[in-house]
Scaffold this motif. Structure first.
Motif, PDB file in Angstrom:
ATOM      1  N   UNK A 122       0.814  -1.206   0.000  1.00 13.58           N
ATOM      2  CA  UNK A 122       0.000   0.000   0.000  1.00 13.58           C
ATOM      3  C   UNK A 122       0.853   1.263   0.000  1.00 13.58           C
ATOM      4  N   UNK A 123       0.344   2.268  -0.677  1.00 13.04           N
ATOM      5  CA  UNK A 123       1.002   3.561  -0.781  1.00 13.04           C
ATOM      6  C   UNK A 123       0.092   4.630  -0.163  1.00 13.04           C
ATOM      7  N   UNK A 124       0.641   5.765   0.147  1.00 17.24           N
ATOM      8  CA  UNK A 124      -0.168   6.822   0.749  1.00 17.24           C
ATOM      9  C   UNK A 124      -1.292   7.263  -0.190  1.00 17.24           C
ATOM     10  N   UNK A 125      -1.021   7.212  -1.480  1.00 17.12           N
ATOM     11  CA  UNK A 125      -2.048   7.630  -2.436  1.00 17.12           C
ATOM     12  C   UNK A 125      -3.185   6.622  -2.586  1.00 17.12           C
ATOM     13  N   UNK A 126      -3.060   5.482  -1.938  1.00 18.15           N
ATOM     14  CA  UNK A 126      -4.162   4.522  -1.929  1.00 18.15           C
ATOM     15  C   UNK A 126      -5.227   4.890  -0.898  1.00 18.15           C
ATOM     16  N   UNK A 127      -4.938   5.853  -0.068  1.00 17.30           N
ATOM     17  CA  UNK A 127      -5.880   6.244   0.981  1.00 17.30           C
ATOM     18  C   UNK A 127      -7.181   6.751   0.383  1.00 17.30           C
ATOM     19  N   UNK A 128      -8.253   6.460   1.070  1.00 14.00           N
ATOM     20  CA  UNK A 128      -9.559   6.921   0.634  1.00 14.00           C
ATOM     21  C   UNK A 128     -10.649   6.017   1.163  1.00 14.00           C
ATOM     22  N   UNK A 129     -11.864   6.308   0.765  1.00 14.23           N
ATOM     23  CA  UNK A 129     -12.990   5.453   1.104  1.00 14.23           C
ATOM     24  C   UNK A 129     -13.200   4.483  -0.059  1.00 14.23           C
ATOM     25  N   UNK A 130     -13.190   3.214   0.258  1.00 11.04           N
ATOM     26  CA  UNK A 130     -13.364   2.185  -0.767  1.00 11.04           C
ATOM     27  C   UNK A 130     -14.809   1.705  -0.734  1.00 11.04           C
ATOM     28  N   UNK A 131     -15.403   1.754  -1.905  1.00  7.40           N
ATOM     29  CA  UNK A 131     -16.825   1.435  -2.034  1.00  7.40           C
ATOM     30  C   UNK A 131     -16.993   0.306  -3.044  1.00  7.40           C
ATOM     31  N   UNK A 132     -17.791  -0.682  -2.683  1.00  8.47           N
ATOM     32  CA  UNK A 132     -18.082  -1.728  -3.661  1.00  8.47           C
ATOM     33  C   UNK A 132     -19.423  -1.446  -4.321  1.00  8.47           C
ATOM     34  N   UNK A 133     -19.501  -1.824  -5.567  1.00 12.11           N
ATOM     35  CA  UNK A 133     -20.714  -1.624  -6.351  1.00 12.11           C
ATOM     36  C   UNK A 133     -20.936  -2.845  -7.215  1.00 12.11           C
ATOM     37  N   UNK A 134     -22.168  -3.297  -7.280  1.00  8.10           N
ATOM     38  CA  UNK A 134     -22.500  -4.365  -8.219  1.00  8.10           C
ATOM     39  C   UNK A 134     -23.277  -3.761  -9.365  1.00  8.10           C
ATOM     40  N   UNK A 135     -22.859  -4.025 -10.593  1.00  8.63           N
ATOM     41  CA  UNK A 135     -23.536  -3.455 -11.760  1.00  8.63           C
ATOM     42  C   UNK A 135     -24.853  -4.175 -12.021  1.00  8.63           C
ATOM     43  N   UNK A 136     -25.683  -3.676 -12.891  1.00 11.46           N
ATOM     44  CA  UNK A 136     -26.903  -4.386 -13.266  1.00 11.46           C
ATOM     45  C   UNK A 136     -26.571  -5.808 -13.711  1.00 11.46           C
ATOM     46  N   UNK A 137     -27.260  -6.769 -13.147  1.00  8.01           N
ATOM     47  CA  UNK A 137     -26.984  -8.162 -13.450  1.00  8.01           C
ATOM     48  C   UNK A 137     -25.876  -8.760 -12.616  1.00  8.01           C
ATOM     49  N   UNK A 138     -25.346  -8.012 -11.702  1.00 10.55           N
ATOM     50  CA  UNK A 138     -24.225  -8.483 -10.918  1.00 10.55           C
ATOM     51  C   UNK A 138     -24.589  -9.282  -9.689  1.00 10.55           C
ATOM     52  N   UNK A 139     -25.850  -9.335  -9.359  1.00 12.60           N
ATOM     53  CA  UNK A 139     -26.321 -10.099  -8.201  1.00 12.60           C
ATOM     54  C   UNK A 139     -27.471 -10.990  -8.644  1.00 12.60           C
ATOM     55  N   UNK A 140     -27.469 -12.212  -8.125  1.00 11.14           N
ATOM     56  CA  UNK A 140     -28.590 -13.111  -8.357  1.00 11.14           C
ATOM     57  C   UNK A 140     -29.269 -13.410  -7.032  1.00 11.14           C
ATOM     58  N   UNK A 141     -30.540 -13.707  -7.152  1.00 11.37           N
ATOM     59  CA  UNK A 141     -31.340 -14.131  -6.009  1.00 11.37           C
ATOM     60  C   UNK A 141     -32.078 -15.378  -6.451  1.00 11.37           C
ATOM     61  N   UNK A 142     -31.562 -16.529  -6.047  1.00 11.56           N
ATOM     62  CA  UNK A 142     -32.122 -17.770  -6.566  1.00 11.56           C
ATOM     63  C   UNK A 142     -31.899 -17.845  -8.072  1.00 11.56           C
ATOM     64  N   UNK A 143     -32.971 -18.029  -8.816  1.00 11.36           N
ATOM     65  CA  UNK A 143     -32.877 -18.105 -10.279  1.00 11.36           C
ATOM     66  C   UNK A 143     -32.945 -16.739 -10.931  1.00 11.36           C
TER      67      UNK A 143
END
Length: 124
Positions: free
Chosen positions: A85-106
């Protein structure tokens, strides 16, 4: 409603490592694709790593070779391994799932979802 929850952030020294996780609420959800963003105070979000539905990954040049995005075998969670890790890696890290990126059952969910982020601070 799907909630994405990140964890694993913290404060480390330059050269250290952190492993971030992103989990979708509810046992029925499976994450197929994910994007990890970094946001500094007052700046826009920057895409640093992504994983597509087929598992292929891409990284911003600033983190390539140091960050690795992966997912659990059962796809309940995704990870961002951050090494050297570098100092410039600092920040708030946010995860995002794009459309179609999550399934619920079928069912494949067509909306995108965002977590609230986890703070990473790298000091020299």
């Amino acid at each position: 409603q799907v909630d994405l929850v990140e964890s694993g952030g913290g404060s480390v020294r330059v050269g250290g490592s952190l492993r971030l996780s992103c989990v979708a609420s509810g046992p029925e959800y499976r994450i197929r694709a994910v994007n990890w963003y970094r946001q500094d105070t007052g700046t826009r979000r920057e895409l640093v790593a992504e994983m597509a539905n087929d598992g292929t990954t891409n990284y911003d040049a600033s983190v390539k070779g140091r960050f690795t995005v992966s997912r659990d075998q059962d796809r309940k969670g995704v990870w961002l391994q951050m090494d050297s890790l570098k100092t410039e890696d600092s920040g708030v890290y946010v995860c995002q799932t794009p459309p179609g990126g999550i399934t619920s059952g079928r069912h494949t969910l067509i909306s995108e979802y965002w977590g609230k982020g986890t703070q990473v601070t790298v000091s020299s």
